[in-house]
Design a protein around this motif. Sequence first.
Motif, PDB file in Angstrom:
ATOM      1  N   GLU A 435       0.867  -1.176   0.000  1.00 40.86           N
ATOM      2  CA  GLU A 435       0.000   0.000   0.000  1.00 40.86           C
ATOM      3  C   GLU A 435       0.903   1.225   0.000  1.00 40.86           C
ATOM      4  O   GLU A 435       1.679   1.438   0.921  1.00 40.86           O
ATOM      5  CB  GLU A 435      -0.916   0.001   1.224  1.00 40.86           C
ATOM      6  CG  GLU A 435      -1.896   1.165   1.207  1.00 40.86           C
ATOM      7  CD  GLU A 435      -2.839   1.180   2.412  1.00 40.86           C
ATOM      8  OE1 GLU A 435      -3.485   2.220   2.618  1.00 40.86           O
ATOM      9  OE2 GLU A 435      -2.906   0.177   3.136  1.00 40.86           O
ATOM     10  N   MET A 436       0.813   2.041  -1.071  1.00 44.98           N
ATOM     11  CA  MET A 436       1.690   3.210  -1.218  1.00 44.98           C
ATOM     12  C   MET A 436       1.010   4.517  -0.806  1.00 44.98           C
ATOM     13  O   MET A 436       1.680   5.534  -0.614  1.00 44.98           O
ATOM     14  CB  MET A 436       2.157   3.331  -2.676  1.00 44.98           C
ATOM     15  CG  MET A 436       3.014   2.175  -3.144  1.00 44.98           C
ATOM     16  SD  MET A 436       4.624   2.154  -2.352  1.00 44.98           S
ATOM     17  CE  MET A 436       5.431   0.852  -3.282  1.00 44.98           C
ATOM     18  N   ALA A 437      -0.307   4.503  -0.726  1.00 42.19           N
ATOM     19  CA  ALA A 437      -1.015   5.728  -0.340  1.00 42.19           C
ATOM     20  C   ALA A 437      -2.407   5.357   0.145  1.00 42.19           C
ATOM     21  O   ALA A 437      -2.937   4.297  -0.206  1.00 42.19           O
ATOM     22  CB  ALA A 437      -1.101   6.706  -1.510  1.00 42.19           C
ATOM     23  N   ARG A 438      -2.978   6.230   0.958  1.00 40.65           N
ATOM     24  CA  ARG A 438      -4.372   6.085   1.376  1.00 40.65           C
ATOM     25  C   ARG A 438      -5.076   7.370   0.975  1.00 40.65           C
ATOM     26  O   ARG A 438      -5.235   8.290   1.778  1.00 40.65           O
ATOM     27  CB  ARG A 438      -4.454   5.827   2.881  1.00 40.65           C
ATOM     28  CG  ARG A 438      -5.780   5.250   3.331  1.00 40.65           C
ATOM     29  CD  ARG A 438      -5.684   4.603   4.704  1.00 40.65           C
ATOM     30  NE  ARG A 438      -4.762   3.493   4.717  1.00 40.65           N
ATOM     31  CZ  ARG A 438      -4.192   3.018   5.821  1.00 40.65           C
ATOM     32  NH1 ARG A 438      -4.480   3.561   6.997  1.00 40.65           N
ATOM     33  NH2 ARG A 438      -3.360   2.004   5.765  1.00 40.65           N
ATOM     34  N   PRO A 439      -5.488   7.451  -0.303  1.00 37.98           N
ATOM     35  CA  PRO A 439      -5.983   8.726  -0.839  1.00 37.98           C
ATOM     36  C   PRO A 439      -7.196   9.288  -0.118  1.00 37.98           C
ATOM     37  O   PRO A 439      -7.355  10.487  -0.021  1.00 37.98           O
ATOM     38  CB  PRO A 439      -6.346   8.374  -2.292  1.00 37.98           C
ATOM     39  CG  PRO A 439      -5.542   7.157  -2.612  1.00 37.98           C
ATOM     40  CD  PRO A 439      -5.422   6.399  -1.334  1.00 37.98           C
ATOM     41  N   GLN A 440      -8.060   8.395   0.391  1.00 38.35           N
ATOM     42  CA  GLN A 440      -9.314   8.876   0.965  1.00 38.35           C
ATOM     43  C   GLN A 440      -9.597   8.152   2.278  1.00 38.35           C
ATOM     44  O   GLN A 440      -9.601   6.929   2.339  1.00 38.35           O
ATOM     45  CB  GLN A 440     -10.463   8.618  -0.026  1.00 38.35           C
ATOM     46  CG  GLN A 440     -11.792   9.226   0.366  1.00 38.35           C
ATOM     47  CD  GLN A 440     -12.882   8.932  -0.655  1.00 38.35           C
ATOM     48  OE1 GLN A 440     -12.681   8.151  -1.580  1.00 38.35           O
ATOM     49  NE2 GLN A 440     -14.039   9.544  -0.506  1.00 38.35           N
ATOM     50  N   ILE A 441      -9.789   8.926   3.361  1.00 34.63           N
ATOM     51  CA  ILE A 441     -10.246   8.399   4.642  1.00 34.63           C
ATOM     52  C   ILE A 441     -11.543   9.139   4.932  1.00 34.63           C
ATOM     53  O   ILE A 441     -11.549  10.359   5.068  1.00 34.63           O
ATOM     54  CB  ILE A 441      -9.208   8.620   5.750  1.00 34.63           C
ATOM     55  CG1 ILE A 441      -7.884   7.937   5.383  1.00 34.63           C
ATOM     56  CG2 ILE A 441      -9.719   8.084   7.074  1.00 34.63           C
ATOM     57  CD1 ILE A 441      -6.742   8.216   6.341  1.00 34.63           C
ATOM     58  N   HIS A 442     -12.644   8.385   4.988  1.00 36.26           N
ATOM     59  CA  HIS A 442     -13.946   9.011   4.865  1.00 36.26           C
ATOM     60  C   HIS A 442     -14.800   8.779   6.102  1.00 36.26           C
ATOM     61  O   HIS A 442     -14.433   8.015   6.991  1.00 36.26           O
ATOM     62  CB  HIS A 442     -14.630   8.431   3.618  1.00 36.26           C
ATOM     63  CG  HIS A 442     -15.653   9.331   3.006  1.00 36.26           C
ATOM     64  ND1 HIS A 442     -15.426  10.663   2.795  1.00 36.26           N
ATOM     65  CD2 HIS A 442     -16.904   9.083   2.549  1.00 36.26           C
ATOM     66  CE1 HIS A 442     -16.509  11.188   2.223  1.00 36.26           C
ATOM     67  NE2 HIS A 442     -17.417  10.254   2.074  1.00 36.26           N
ATOM     68  N   GLY A 443     -15.959   9.400   6.127  1.00 39.03           N
ATOM     69  CA  GLY A 443     -16.901   9.215   7.220  1.00 39.03           C
ATOM     70  C   GLY A 443     -18.077   8.349   6.839  1.00 39.03           C
ATOM     71  O   GLY A 443     -18.955   8.098   7.664  1.00 39.03           O
ATOM     72  N   HIS A 557      -0.042  11.362   5.727  1.00 39.84           N
ATOM     73  CA  HIS A 557       0.680  12.152   4.731  1.00 39.84           C
ATOM     74  C   HIS A 557       0.433  11.742   3.282  1.00 39.84           C
ATOM     75  O   HIS A 557       1.045  12.296   2.387  1.00 39.84           O
ATOM     76  CB  HIS A 557       2.191  12.074   5.007  1.00 39.84           C
ATOM     77  CG  HIS A 557       2.585  12.586   6.363  1.00 39.84           C
ATOM     78  ND1 HIS A 557       2.004  13.690   6.930  1.00 39.84           N
ATOM     79  CD2 HIS A 557       3.499  12.135   7.258  1.00 39.84           C
ATOM     80  CE1 HIS A 557       2.539  13.903   8.117  1.00 39.84           C
ATOM     81  NE2 HIS A 557       3.444  12.978   8.342  1.00 39.84           N
ATOM     82  N   THR A 558      -0.428  10.730   3.028  1.00 35.60           N
ATOM     83  CA  THR A 558      -0.605  10.281   1.634  1.00 35.60           C
ATOM     84  C   THR A 558      -2.016  10.511   1.123  1.00 35.60           C
ATOM     85  O   THR A 558      -2.434   9.907   0.145  1.00 35.60           O
ATOM     86  CB  THR A 558      -0.243   8.787   1.495  1.00 35.60           C
ATOM     87  OG1 THR A 558      -1.140   8.014   2.305  1.00 35.60           O
ATOM     88  CG2 THR A 558       1.184   8.522   1.937  1.00 35.60           C
ATOM     89  N   LEU A 559      -2.773  11.359   1.800  1.00 30.25           N
ATOM     90  CA  LEU A 559      -4.106  11.717   1.310  1.00 30.25           C
ATOM     91  C   LEU A 559      -4.005  12.461  -0.021  1.00 30.25           C
ATOM     92  O   LEU A 559      -3.018  13.150  -0.281  1.00 30.25           O
ATOM     93  CB  LEU A 559      -4.821  12.618   2.324  1.00 30.25           C
ATOM     94  CG  LEU A 559      -5.253  11.986   3.646  1.00 30.25           C
ATOM     95  CD1 LEU A 559      -5.595  13.070   4.652  1.00 30.25           C
ATOM     96  CD2 LEU A 559      -6.444  11.082   3.425  1.00 30.25           C
ATOM     97  N   TRP A 560      -5.042  12.313  -0.845  1.00 27.03           N
ATOM     98  CA  TRP A 560      -5.118  13.074  -2.105  1.00 27.03           C
ATOM     99  C   TRP A 560      -6.060  14.257  -1.914  1.00 27.03           C
ATOM    100  O   TRP A 560      -7.133  14.108  -1.319  1.00 27.03           O
ATOM    101  CB  TRP A 560      -5.644  12.189  -3.230  1.00 27.03           C
ATOM    102  CG  TRP A 560      -4.680  11.145  -3.709  1.00 27.03           C
ATOM    103  CD1 TRP A 560      -3.667  10.576  -3.001  1.00 27.03           C
ATOM    104  CD2 TRP A 560      -4.652  10.543  -5.004  1.00 27.03           C
ATOM    105  NE1 TRP A 560      -3.007   9.656  -3.769  1.00 27.03           N
ATOM    106  CE2 TRP A 560      -3.591   9.614  -5.006  1.00 27.03           C
ATOM    107  CE3 TRP A 560      -5.413  10.692  -6.163  1.00 27.03           C
ATOM    108  CZ2 TRP A 560      -3.276   8.835  -6.122  1.00 27.03           C
ATOM    109  CZ3 TRP A 560      -5.105   9.923  -7.266  1.00 27.03           C
ATOM    110  CH2 TRP A 560      -4.056   9.009  -7.258  1.00 27.03           C
ATOM    111  N   PRO A 561      -5.684  15.438  -2.414  1.00 22.96           N
ATOM    112  CA  PRO A 561      -6.586  16.592  -2.281  1.00 22.96           C
ATOM    113  C   PRO A 561      -7.858  16.416  -3.105  1.00 22.96           C
ATOM    114  O   PRO A 561      -7.821  15.889  -4.215  1.00 22.96           O
ATOM    115  CB  PRO A 561      -5.750  17.768  -2.795  1.00 22.96           C
ATOM    116  CG  PRO A 561      -4.675  17.153  -3.631  1.00 22.96           C
ATOM    117  CD  PRO A 561      -4.415  15.792  -3.074  1.00 22.96           C
TER     118      PRO A 561
END
Length: 800
Positions: A435-443, A557-561
């Motif tokens: 896993e290189m990034a976690r672009p979205q952490i959601h509700g 630090h790996t979220l996507w805008p």
Amino acid sequence: MTTVSLEYIAAGGNRHSSAADWAPSLLAFGAGNNIALWNPEDERQNGISALLAGHEDAVNAVRIYENDGQRMIISGCADKTIRLWAATNETPSGFKETQRLTDHGNSINTLAIFPEQGLFVSGSADASVNVWHMQEATAKLVQTVSLKPRYLPLALALTSLPNGDIVLAVAGTSYNIQLYVRPRSGQTFELQATLSGHEGWIRSLDFTRESTSPQSDILLASASQDKYIRLWRFRQTAGKTTEAPNAIDELSTTSTKKSLSNKAHEVGSSSMKYAVTFEALLVGHEDWIYTARWEPKGGSRSPPALLSASADNSLSVWHSDAASGLWICHSRMGEISSQKGSTTATGSAGGFWVGLWQPQDHSVVSLGRTGSWRRWKFDQDSDMWLQQVGISGHVQEVQGIAWAPRGDYLLSTASDQTTRLLSQWKRQDKSSWHEMARPQIHGYDLNSIDAITDNQFISGADEKLLRVFNKPKAVDNLISKLSGTSSTVSGDLPDAANIPVLGLSNKAMAAADDDDQLNGLTNGDTDEREAVDPASVIHKSTLDLDHPPHEDHLARHTLWPEHEKLYGHGYEISAVATSNDKSLVATACKASSIDHAVIRLYDTREWREVKPPLTAHSLTVTSLAFSPDDRFLLSVGRDRQWAVFERSAENKDTYTLFSSNPKGHSRMILDCCWAPALAGYVFVTAGRDKAVKLWRLNGNTFETISTITTGTSVTAVSFRPDVASTTLALAYGCDDGSIHVAKIFPDTLAVQHTLTLDQRLVHCKTVNALRWRPQTEGSADSSQLASASDDFSVRIYNIS
């Protein structure tokens, strides 16, 4: 001849303090219904090697049992069963199920093993503890202990006294620890002592010997939700018992007066008695403590070190100070409270559920609330614990996957409210997926996903709207650096993103240089309201890694805008698809009426909705797909029909109904896909009626040409996007977790050959999505197929 191998498995660990165990070269842990096998010491760092399927509910307890050269895994589950798995060379996983025990009447919550005596014990939510005897790799029930006063066991531990008596410690949803003893000559355990002092449920128990001497004292560690660890000493007595000497750790003055009583309890048989006294209170954790484990035998320290894992996001190593005898926290790993951030998205809830020692080396692992394993190794030179590369995975049903158009990475999204990016780490002669990034952490639970370009994706959730995300430069640099691919990001994208306090949208942000002074942190005269939260600042060096990011990096630090929100739907998003020319996105939501069962189109230039929405269905649209040249848009739904919309020649954004079939299948249609252009206009539909149907354009309508019948509902289909091939490859996945690949003649659409993937390699629950990795010239002989399932796992297969 076609060969199939598993390239990669991603699955998160179950949040249960008993759900993992570590033996030499094998760490086994519960992952949903499965038992995941991982070797953290593997130099190739390939992650999970296999998932053992068989249980029908969450696996709560796992122990690795080794005796006389035979290795077994014992697993306890919420399905009320205990299963025994024996090591074997006959299966791809290296283990096979040999016995199923169904004597408990409720969920199994904890296991303890004692291979030297051929024993293991199980604790269940039926408020009983079963004692099992192992003989020739077969378990036999020898005693059932009913817990009185009634409570549920959450922790068990076994040890033997020097005279051969066996001690069983039991604790759980009460504040006491019960000690049962089985005399060397006896057959049953009898309650002999109750240790009081804790003020919360007890989550973990573990025995050790104070030194290597056979006559040494025994220490018992108990960890509780009252935020304390208590140590208890078992010391041989001459006969009469008295109040123990002043063995109370001075730290314990923080506890109540009641728990300062140090009455010596007595256990053992008439031949040898042991006094059990309270030894020390370990204070330092700020939240519930889930596990406390003694360092494995062979450690140089006497007494050995203790490892504790807590909901406060920390892992602590405790030593006894040689001079004073006080127990002190020598090392602390994990996250410092001040750096957690203010939202659960950045890791401030749940903490660490499991902490384990490596059996033969100075290394530890912990399992966090996100299902990810973190690993630390002790470095003698720097006298520090250094974090190593761990593994991660989803902890709920994986609903959707999508490859980037170039195939550089795979996106997965799940009901655990995260989107994860998987890519290869290539170095010298090794290659592994991480896993290189976690672009979205959601509700909200996430249901669907599709890549728009290599730098942009769209996802839909239960919140009734869709969100579009842009790839930040830091993640692009990391992927291109580690996987050896070329960068795809232009100069106008942000460095990184973060989630504001109380926010749901990822905000773009610029990374700070390492020598930048943080506003308000260095000059004391700055207004407090202008001060920057240090947890939200990202330095450029933080993102410049030469290995896959650790869990604390992934979560922060790996979220996507976020680039855009798309409104319009009235219910949870059910399907999303991007046109091949990247100019349009088609979306649908759950629906029980014609009004909501519409397909909405959005152009990707200005992100405005193309009106009016497309109507044809009366119930939820389950899948959408554009034809290879974007002339047609295909939709299928729960109303058993498929509909094909045709693109307008004058206005490329407009589609109108071209053809539909209200009775495409006899039951709801669950997925659809277009064949590559070499077959003409051909699409496939799959449904609950256990059929896969191939349709071809004939005049002004599509007609069914051939049907593949299966033994169970078909839930996912995907055509391989062939670059140069004379046959079509169609993968289809079913409700029972099976995956099949059919070889089809393009002209007649007749099935030439069907390959069923080995049952031991595929999922144990519904396959929700299948996606072939985009092919490049020269890769026609070998392909990679990704699958996502309700069993919480994402898998990548090599098919050649």
